[in-house]
Design a protein around this motif. Structure first.
Motif, PDB file in Angstrom:
ATOM      1  N   ARG A  48      -6.302  11.347   4.398  1.00 41.78           N
ATOM      2  CA  ARG A  48      -7.030  10.276   3.681  1.00 41.78           C
ATOM      3  C   ARG A  48      -7.406  10.699   2.284  1.00 41.78           C
ATOM      4  O   ARG A  48      -7.811  10.090   1.486  1.00 41.78           O
ATOM      5  CB  ARG A  48      -8.456  10.120   4.329  1.00 41.78           C
ATOM      6  CG  ARG A  48      -8.388   9.208   5.813  1.00 41.78           C
ATOM      7  CD  ARG A  48      -7.975   7.782   5.463  1.00 41.78           C
ATOM      8  NE  ARG A  48      -9.044   6.976   4.511  1.00 41.78           N
ATOM      9  CZ  ARG A  48      -8.916   5.829   4.118  1.00 41.78           C
ATOM     10  NH1 ARG A  48      -7.922   5.235   4.299  1.00 41.78           N
ATOM     11  NH2 ARG A  48     -10.061   5.211   3.731  1.00 41.78           N
ATOM     12  N   VAL A  98       0.133  -0.557   7.900  1.00 41.51           N
ATOM     13  CA  VAL A  98       0.344  -1.655   7.005  1.00 41.51           C
ATOM     14  C   VAL A  98       1.344  -1.209   5.733  1.00 41.51           C
ATOM     15  O   VAL A  98       2.190  -2.273   5.244  1.00 41.51           O
ATOM     16  CB  VAL A  98      -1.098  -1.744   6.163  1.00 41.51           C
ATOM     17  CG1 VAL A  98      -1.232  -2.403   5.016  1.00 41.51           C
ATOM     18  CG2 VAL A  98      -2.103  -2.431   7.133  1.00 41.51           C
ATOM     19  N   PRO A  99       1.511   0.085   5.376  1.00 37.20           N
ATOM     20  CA  PRO A  99       2.402   0.189   4.296  1.00 37.20           C
ATOM     21  C   PRO A  99       3.881   0.002   4.738  1.00 37.20           C
ATOM     22  O   PRO A  99       4.867  -0.448   4.022  1.00 37.20           O
ATOM     23  CB  PRO A  99       2.296   1.737   4.134  1.00 37.20           C
ATOM     24  CG  PRO A  99       0.991   2.076   4.493  1.00 37.20           C
ATOM     25  CD  PRO A  99       0.600   1.279   5.648  1.00 37.20           C
ATOM     26  N   TYR A 127      -2.220   6.857  10.833  1.00 36.86           N
ATOM     27  CA  TYR A 127      -2.536   5.875  11.616  1.00 36.86           C
ATOM     28  C   TYR A 127      -1.988   4.338  11.333  1.00 36.86           C
ATOM     29  O   TYR A 127      -1.951   3.629  12.120  1.00 36.86           O
ATOM     30  CB  TYR A 127      -3.698   5.967  12.102  1.00 36.86           C
ATOM     31  CG  TYR A 127      -4.853   5.769  11.144  1.00 36.86           C
ATOM     32  CD1 TYR A 127      -5.098   4.568  10.537  1.00 36.86           C
ATOM     33  CD2 TYR A 127      -5.245   6.655  10.307  1.00 36.86           C
ATOM     34  CE1 TYR A 127      -5.866   4.458   9.340  1.00 36.86           C
ATOM     35  CE2 TYR A 127      -5.957   6.590   9.161  1.00 36.86           C
ATOM     36  CZ  TYR A 127      -6.406   5.230   8.604  1.00 36.86           C
ATOM     37  OH  TYR A 127      -7.189   4.983   7.599  1.00 36.86           O
ATOM     38  N   CYS A 128      -1.653   4.129  10.096  1.00 33.52           N
ATOM     39  CA  CYS A 128      -1.961   2.650   9.549  1.00 33.52           C
ATOM     40  C   CYS A 128      -0.199   2.328   9.340  1.00 33.52           C
ATOM     41  O   CYS A 128       0.617   3.080   8.612  1.00 33.52           O
ATOM     42  CB  CYS A 128      -2.524   2.913   8.481  1.00 33.52           C
ATOM     43  SG  CYS A 128      -2.917   1.052   7.966  1.00 33.52           S
ATOM     44  N   ASN A 170      -0.668   4.364   0.330  1.00 34.96           N
ATOM     45  CA  ASN A 170      -1.257   5.608   0.726  1.00 34.96           C
ATOM     46  C   ASN A 170      -1.131   6.305   1.857  1.00 34.96           C
ATOM     47  O   ASN A 170      -1.188   7.459   2.202  1.00 34.96           O
ATOM     48  CB  ASN A 170      -3.017   4.822   0.962  1.00 34.96           C
ATOM     49  CG  ASN A 170      -3.851   4.934  -0.233  1.00 34.96           C
ATOM     50  OD1 ASN A 170      -3.638   5.560  -1.101  1.00 34.96           O
ATOM     51  ND2 ASN A 170      -4.797   3.885  -0.029  1.00 34.96           N
ATOM     52  N   ARG A 171      -0.173   5.528   2.844  1.00 34.45           N
ATOM     53  CA  ARG A 171       0.332   6.400   3.868  1.00 34.45           C
ATOM     54  C   ARG A 171      -0.715   7.201   4.775  1.00 34.45           C
ATOM     55  O   ARG A 171      -0.416   8.280   4.962  1.00 34.45           O
ATOM     56  CB  ARG A 171       1.305   7.235   3.457  1.00 34.45           C
ATOM     57  CG  ARG A 171       2.439   6.672   3.004  1.00 34.45           C
ATOM     58  CD  ARG A 171       3.570   6.252   4.002  1.00 34.45           C
ATOM     59  NE  ARG A 171       4.459   5.095   3.465  1.00 34.45           N
ATOM     60  CZ  ARG A 171       5.215   4.346   4.411  1.00 34.45           C
ATOM     61  NH1 ARG A 171       4.894   4.534   5.734  1.00 34.45           N
ATOM     62  NH2 ARG A 171       5.825   3.445   4.064  1.00 34.45           N
ATOM     63  N   CYS A 172      -1.579   6.617   5.174  1.00 38.16           N
ATOM     64  CA  CYS A 172      -2.701   7.256   6.080  1.00 38.16           C
ATOM     65  C   CYS A 172      -1.851   7.185   7.406  1.00 38.16           C
ATOM     66  O   CYS A 172      -1.040   6.589   7.929  1.00 38.16           O
ATOM     67  CB  CYS A 172      -3.774   6.186   6.278  1.00 38.16           C
ATOM     68  SG  CYS A 172      -4.718   6.048   4.689  1.00 38.16           S
ATOM     69  N   GLN A 184      -4.812  -4.009  -0.241  1.00 38.51           N
ATOM     70  CA  GLN A 184      -5.100  -3.437   0.530  1.00 38.51           C
ATOM     71  C   GLN A 184      -6.032  -2.197  -0.002  1.00 38.51           C
ATOM     72  O   GLN A 184      -7.085  -1.564   0.734  1.00 38.51           O
ATOM     73  CB  GLN A 184      -3.926  -2.530   1.106  1.00 38.51           C
ATOM     74  CG  GLN A 184      -2.977  -3.302   1.974  1.00 38.51           C
ATOM     75  CD  GLN A 184      -3.667  -3.939   2.967  1.00 38.51           C
ATOM     76  OE1 GLN A 184      -4.677  -3.510   3.678  1.00 38.51           O
ATOM     77  NE2 GLN A 184      -3.355  -5.254   3.641  1.00 38.51           N
ATOM     78  N   CYS A 232       0.855  -1.091  -0.254  1.00 36.80           N
ATOM     79  CA  CYS A 232      -0.059   0.009  -0.057  1.00 36.80           C
ATOM     80  C   CYS A 232       0.829   1.222  -0.118  1.00 36.80           C
ATOM     81  O   CYS A 232       1.707   1.383   0.864  1.00 36.80           O
ATOM     82  CB  CYS A 232      -0.723   0.153   1.325  1.00 36.80           C
ATOM     83  SG  CYS A 232      -1.995   1.375   1.430  1.00 36.80           S
ATOM     84  N   GLN A 279     -13.347   5.725   7.892  1.00 36.05           N
ATOM     85  CA  GLN A 279     -12.658   5.994   9.105  1.00 36.05           C
ATOM     86  C   GLN A 279     -13.192   7.029   9.963  1.00 36.05           C
ATOM     87  O   GLN A 279     -13.111   7.132  11.124  1.00 36.05           O
ATOM     88  CB  GLN A 279     -11.093   6.384   8.991  1.00 36.05           C
ATOM     89  CG  GLN A 279     -10.489   5.467   7.725  1.00 36.05           C
ATOM     90  CD  GLN A 279     -10.366   3.886   8.134  1.00 36.05           C
ATOM     91  OE1 GLN A 279     -10.684   3.642   9.344  1.00 36.05           O
ATOM     92  NE2 GLN A 279      -9.705   3.403   7.310  1.00 36.05           N
TER      93      GLN A 279
HETATM   94 FE1  SF4 Z   1      -3.334   1.703   3.327  1.00 36.73          FE
HETATM   95 FE2  SF4 Z   1      -5.857   1.116   4.413  1.00 36.73          FE
HETATM   96 FE3  SF4 Z   1      -3.907   1.784   5.757  1.00 36.73          FE
HETATM   97 FE4  SF4 Z   1      -4.942   3.564   4.281  1.00 36.73          FE
HETATM   98  S1  SF4 Z   1      -5.625   2.401   5.912  1.00 36.73           S
HETATM   99  S2  SF4 Z   1      -2.661   3.057   4.499  1.00 36.73           S
HETATM  100  S3  SF4 Z   1      -5.093   2.541   2.469  1.00 36.73           S
HETATM  101  S4  SF4 Z   1      -4.008  -0.206   4.581  1.00 36.73           S
END
Ligand code: SF4
Ligand code: 5AD
Length: 448
Positions: free
Chosen positions: A285, A162-163, A159-160, A155-157, A197, A153, A273
């Motif tokens: 976002r 995942v990336p 709080y996340c 996107n680099r939100c 993602q 991913c 969110q």
């Molecule tokens: Fe990626 Fe979803 Fe996390 Fe945003 S919320 S960084 S889209 S996984």
């Protein structure tokens, strides 16, 4: 070795575990159903919230303790928590045999061999851009399958995590995806769920289609709708789902694909969110409340029964009562069929982890409960609208709660329960059900 895989976290992890299972079987190992029968246990971990990570680490610790009594021979950890923790994973779990990050799960059969040969504490951490091996390994026996189309991913939100743990986006070539789905369909798969993602970013970072691919007959220019077009031609395949989506990708071409390809199911998981523009901005976002609601309107104008589900975070740093009320009102306006509410959990290394986690635990809990009870009423109201309609469902089998009843899902991914009347349909077949009764999370009906 007799093995078992424990999976925590999202569907992506479920899919990775499935691939690992298939690879282990191909390497001569034997899958078992009961944990006590397993010599090798692999735990697939999640790290999206602290609690999720704790569960996987706790479970691994318990399994490792069994090694002392000779009840387990080998314990491995895979997935997102490994990438986050790096070598620290062995501080938490000193007798772990191997630890492997998300994009290296394909190495597991070889790691098992190395451990059998006497190596200990093997650590495999993937690079941000690594392309995994074993992505198309499947061990499906039923009529449904997950297919990964997009890794990572970008996107680099705020709080996340995942990336950081799943790396940069990589779109698998469309040809590879279509070939994989064709094989699955030949083996009796009727429904695929495409995973990423942020699946609507398919083909954005790296092209998924190349110049040798024939042009889209429908004139689709965006890579994801074009993939849907190609997959809807796969013979034997009846349903196409996908998850998860970012509102930015909800374009007119996507809506056209929903309209033109009946195999594409009318459900979208579209995490919002928050409903507060101020927080959406802080979260990074890249859409406003209004833009989100415009995407919703596009889908519901096209089909009022279109099922929409979402994710919400409560208690983000600085979330005021006013922000929270904005989330409540957005949820009502969007009319979500279901929503998943998460209490904010600061994750190391993310931008928001530098902010003070200032909403108290009690307040997060209260906001969680308020949204859950709102959703209960909203789910009921949404489902009430479907009483009297006839829905085509893909039969999944006896209902989990009451084995006397059978259940399946409609195109909107709604659970539909019915009495088989002594004549249960085949699993994986389509039946038509008239809806007689609605509940917040399920529909009850009879066969027509
Ligand atoms: Fe990626 Fe979803 Fe996390 Fe945003 S919320 S960084 S889209 S996984
Ligand atoms: N705290 C709470 N929830 C989170 N999510 C992602 N990161 C966090 C976090 N740090 C939620 C988001 C996302 C879902 C998979 O998990 O709502 O959509």
């Amino acid at each position: 070795m007799k093995f078992l895989i424990h999976t925590y976290g999202c569907q992506m992890n479920v899919r990775d575990s499935e691939a690992v299972g298939a690879l282990l079987v191909a390497a001569g190992h034997e899958r078992v159903e009961k944990e006590e029968d397993a010599e090798l246990v692999v735990v697939n971990s999640c790290t999206v919230r602290d609690k999720a990570e704790q569960k996987a680490i706790g479970k691994s610790g318990n399994l490792i303790a069994l090694k002392k009594y000779g009840k387990k021979k080998m314990v491995g950890l895979m997935g997102c928590a490994v990438k986050r923790m790096g070598a620290d994973v062995f501080k938490a779990l000193p007798d772990l045999d191997f630890a492997v990050g998300p994009r290296r799960f394909g190495m597991i059969p070889r790691l098992v061999e190395r451990c059998l040969a006497g190596e200990k504490r093997i650590l495999e951490i993937p690079d941000e851009d690594e392309v995994p091996e074993g992505l198309s390994a499947h061990s499906v026996s039923g009529f449904q399958a997950f297919v990964t189309i997009l890794l990572g991913c970008d996107n680099r939100c705020s709080y996340c995590i995942v990336p950081d743990v799943r790396g940069h986006e990589y779109s698998r070539p469309a040809r590879e995806v279509v070939a994989e789905v064709e094989v699955l369909a030949k083996h009796g798969v009727k429904e695929v769920c495409l995973l990423g993602q942020s699946v609507l970013r398919y083909g954005v970072r790296n092209p998924a289609w190349d110049e040798n691919d024939p042009p889209s007959p429908g004139g689709y220019t965006e890579p994801f709708p074009r993939l849907l077009e190609a997959l809807s031609k796969v013979e034997g395949l009846e349903r196409i789902r996908f998850t998860s989506a970012h509102p930015k990708g909800c374009t007119d071409e996507l809506v056209r694909a929903y309209a033109e390809f009946p195999k594409v199911c009318r459900h979208l998981h579209l995490p919002v969110q928050s409903g507060s523009d101020r927080l959406l901005k802080e979260m990074g976002r890249r859409y406003t409340r209004e833009e989100y609601l415009t995407a919703v309107k596009r889908l519901r104008d096209f089909d009022p029964e279109f099922a929409l589900t979402t994710d919400i975070i409560v208690g983000y740093p600085g979330e005021t009562e006013e922000d929270f009320e904005a989330t409540r009102s957005l949820m009502e306006e969007a009319g979500f069929d279901n929503s998943f509410i998460f209490k904010y959990s600061p994750r190391p290394g993310t931008r928001s982890a530098k902010l003070e986690d200032d909403v108290t635990k009690e307040e997060k809990e209260r906001r969680d409960q308020v949204l859950l009870s709102d959703q209960e009423a909203r789910g009921q109201a949404r489902n009430n609208l479907l009483v009297g309609t006839v829905r085509e469902i893909l039969v999944e089998g006896p209902s989990l709660r009451n084995a006397q009843r059978w259940s399946g899902r409609d195109s909107g991914n709604r659970i539909v329960v019915f009495e088989p009347d002594g004549n249960p349909p085949e699993k994986g077949s389509f039946v038509k059900i008239e809806i007689l009764e609605a509940h917040p999370q399920i529909l009850l009906g009879r066969r027509v």
